[in-house]
Motif scaffolding. Structure first.
Motif, short mmCIF file in Angstrom:
data_model
loop_
_atom_site.label_atom_id
_atom_site.label_comp_id
_atom_site.label_asym_id
_atom_site.label_seq_id
_atom_site.Cartn_x
_atom_site.Cartn_y
_atom_site.Cartn_z
N LEU A 1 0.80 -1.14 0.07
CA LEU A 1 -0.03 0.15 0.17
C LEU A 1 0.83 1.27 -0.12
O LEU A 1 0.34 2.21 -0.71
N ASP B 1 3.01 1.10 -4.02
CA ASP B 1 2.54 0.88 -5.24
C ASP B 1 1.99 2.14 -5.71
O ASP B 1 0.94 2.64 -5.27
N GLN B 2 2.79 2.98 -6.69
CA GLN B 2 2.40 4.16 -7.17
C GLN B 2 1.30 4.18 -8.31
O GLN B 2 0.74 5.25 -8.90
N ILE C 1 -1.58 2.89 -8.32
CA ILE C 1 -3.13 2.78 -7.57
C ILE C 1 -3.81 4.35 -7.58
O ILE C 1 -2.92 4.98 -7.07
N PRO D 1 -5.83 7.11 -6.10
CA PRO D 1 -6.11 7.50 -4.61
C PRO D 1 -7.65 6.82 -4.18
O PRO D 1 -7.50 6.20 -3.01
N THR E 1 -9.12 4.21 -5.10
CA THR E 1 -8.96 2.83 -5.32
C THR E 1 -7.97 2.53 -4.07
O THR E 1 -8.38 1.44 -3.39
N ARG E 2 -7.05 3.24 -3.77
CA ARG E 2 -5.85 2.91 -2.67
C ARG E 2 -6.76 3.14 -1.48
O ARG E 2 -6.35 2.18 -0.60
N GLN E 3 -7.72 3.90 -1.21
CA GLN E 3 -8.49 4.03 0.16
C GLN E 3 -9.26 2.73 0.09
O GLN E 3 -9.40 2.30 1.38
N TYR F 1 -8.55 -0.37 -1.00
CA TYR F 1 -7.56 -1.31 -0.71
C TYR F 1 -7.35 -1.26 0.79
O TYR F 1 -7.43 -2.11 1.45
N ALA F 2 -6.91 -0.05 1.14
CA ALA F 2 -6.63 0.11 2.70
C ALA F 2 -7.72 -0.26 3.73
O ALA F 2 -7.42 -0.88 4.80
N THR G 1 -8.63 -7.00 -4.03
CA THR G 1 -7.44 -6.30 -3.20
C THR G 1 -6.35 -7.44 -2.94
O THR G 1 -5.23 -7.02 -3.28
#
Length: 280
Positions: free
Chosen positions: A38, A41-42, A44, A46, A48-50, A52-53, A106
Motif C-alpha cells: 500500500l 505501489d504508485q 493505484i 487514490p 482505489t487505494r483508499q 484497498y486500505a 484487493t
C-alpha cells in the motif's frame, strides 16, 4: 509457492520500519507485505487505494496478517472467505457477494505484486471461487416502494424515478443556485464526479456539446482531479436548447457574482468559488 523463511530480495520498508516492521522479503508476514504494498505501489488511483486500505485493515490483516507471506496457502485464503461469508454487516445482513469480490480483488492485486517481486512463486488467491455477484436490476421508485422504504428502510439496490417524480424534484430545486447541475444529472446522466469536475472549457454552447474529460474525487478530505475511469466514460454529450439556455444564464450569474475567472473555472461552485464536492 515458495516455502520456508529464508529472505528473498530484501528491501527497506518506508517510514523507518514502523508501518511494516523493517525489511520486506520472503520471511515477512502477510501484514508486513500488505502495508509495504500500500505504501509503495504508485500505480493505484487514490480512491482505489483508499478502498484497498479499508479491505486490508478490516478483513485481510485480522485474518491473514500473522501468516508468513511465503507460507500463505490457498486453504488459508479460502478459510478467510468462508468466515467472511458468514459475517454480518452493521445492518445485520451478510456481506454482499460484490463486497467479497472486491476484497478478493484487493488480495489478488497485492499477491500478484509479491509474485512480480519474486517473493512468492504463485498467487494463493488464484482459483478461489466465490458466489457470483448478481447484477442489480433497476426498479422504478413507485409510491408503494417509497411507502415501504419509509416504514421499513427496505429499498431497491438501484432505483429510478418515474417521470412525474423527476418533474416534482426539478420543480422543488428550481430556485437552487445549482439548478443546472440537478438538470444535467437528471436529463443528461452525468455522474457526480463528472459534474463536480466540469469546467467551462469543456462546454461548447455554440455547438451545444459537453465533453466529459475529467472528474473530481474526494480522497482523504481533499478534492483531486482525475480523467474518467475508462475510455467509454470519455464522451461528448449533446445538449438540447433548453439546457444551453440554462447554462448560458448560469455563466452570466457566475460572472456577475465574480465566480468566473477564465475557461478553466468550474461550472458548478460554491459561493466562494471553490468546487462543489461530489459527496455533498
Amino acid at each position: 509457492m515458495a516455502r520456508g523463511t529464508s529472505p528473498c530480495r530484501f528491501r527497506a520498508c518506508p517510514g523507518s520500519g514502523s508501518a511494516c516492521g523493517g525489511d520486506i522479503g520472503a520471511a515477512c508476514t502477510v501484514a508486513q507485505w500488505l502495508r509495504y504494498w500500500l505504501a509503495t505501489d504508485q500505480g493505484i488511483r487514490p480512491r482505489t487505494r483508499q478502498g484497498y486500505a479499508d479491505h486490508v485493515r478490516l478483513h485481510l490483516l485480522p485474518a491473514l496478517g500473522r501468516i508468513r507471506l511465503a507460507e500463505l496457502s490457498f486453504r488459508d485464503v479460502r478459510r478467510m472467505f468462508m468466515a467472511l461469508a458468514g459475517r454480518r454487516n452493521r445492518y445485520g445482513r451478510p456481506l454482499a457477494a460484490a463486497s467479497l469480490e472486491r476484497i478478493r480483488a484487493t488480495l489478488r492485486a497485492a499477491l500478484n505484486e509479491a509474485v512480480r517481486e519474486g517473493l512468492i512463486d504463485t498467487n494463493p488467491a488464484r482459483g478461489l471461487r466465490l458466489p457470483a455477484a448478481p447484477r442489480p436490476r433497476a426498479q422504478v421508485w413507485t409510491d408503494r416502494r417509497v411507502a415501504v422504504w419509509r416504514a421499513t428502510g427496505e429499498r431497491p439496490t438501484v432505483a429510478v424515478w418515474t417521470v412525474p417524480r423527476l418533474v416534482d424534484f426539478l420543480d422543488s430545486v428550481r430556485g437552487d443556485a445549482l439548478f443546472p447541475l440537478w438538470w444535467l444529472a437528471a436529463l443528461r446522466g452525468l455522474r457526480r464526479g463528472e459534474l463536480a469536475g466540469l469546467r467551462w472549457v469543456d462546454l461548447s454552447l455554440e455547438t451545444a456539446e459537453l465533453a466529459v474529460v475529467r472528474q473530481l474525487v474526494q480522497v482523504g478530505g481533499r478534492l483531486v482531479s482525475f480523467p474518467p475511469k475508462s475510455q467509454a466514460s470519455r464522451r461528448t454529450v449533446a445538449l438540447d436548447p433548453q439546457t444551453v439556455r440554462l447554462l448560458r444564464r448560469h455563466e452570466r450569474e457566475q460572472r456577475t457574482e465574480g465566480r468566473f475567472w477564465d475557461g478553466r473555472a468550474q461550472v458548478f461552485t460554491r459561493m466562494d468559488g471553490s468546487p462543489v464536492a461530489p459527496t455533498t
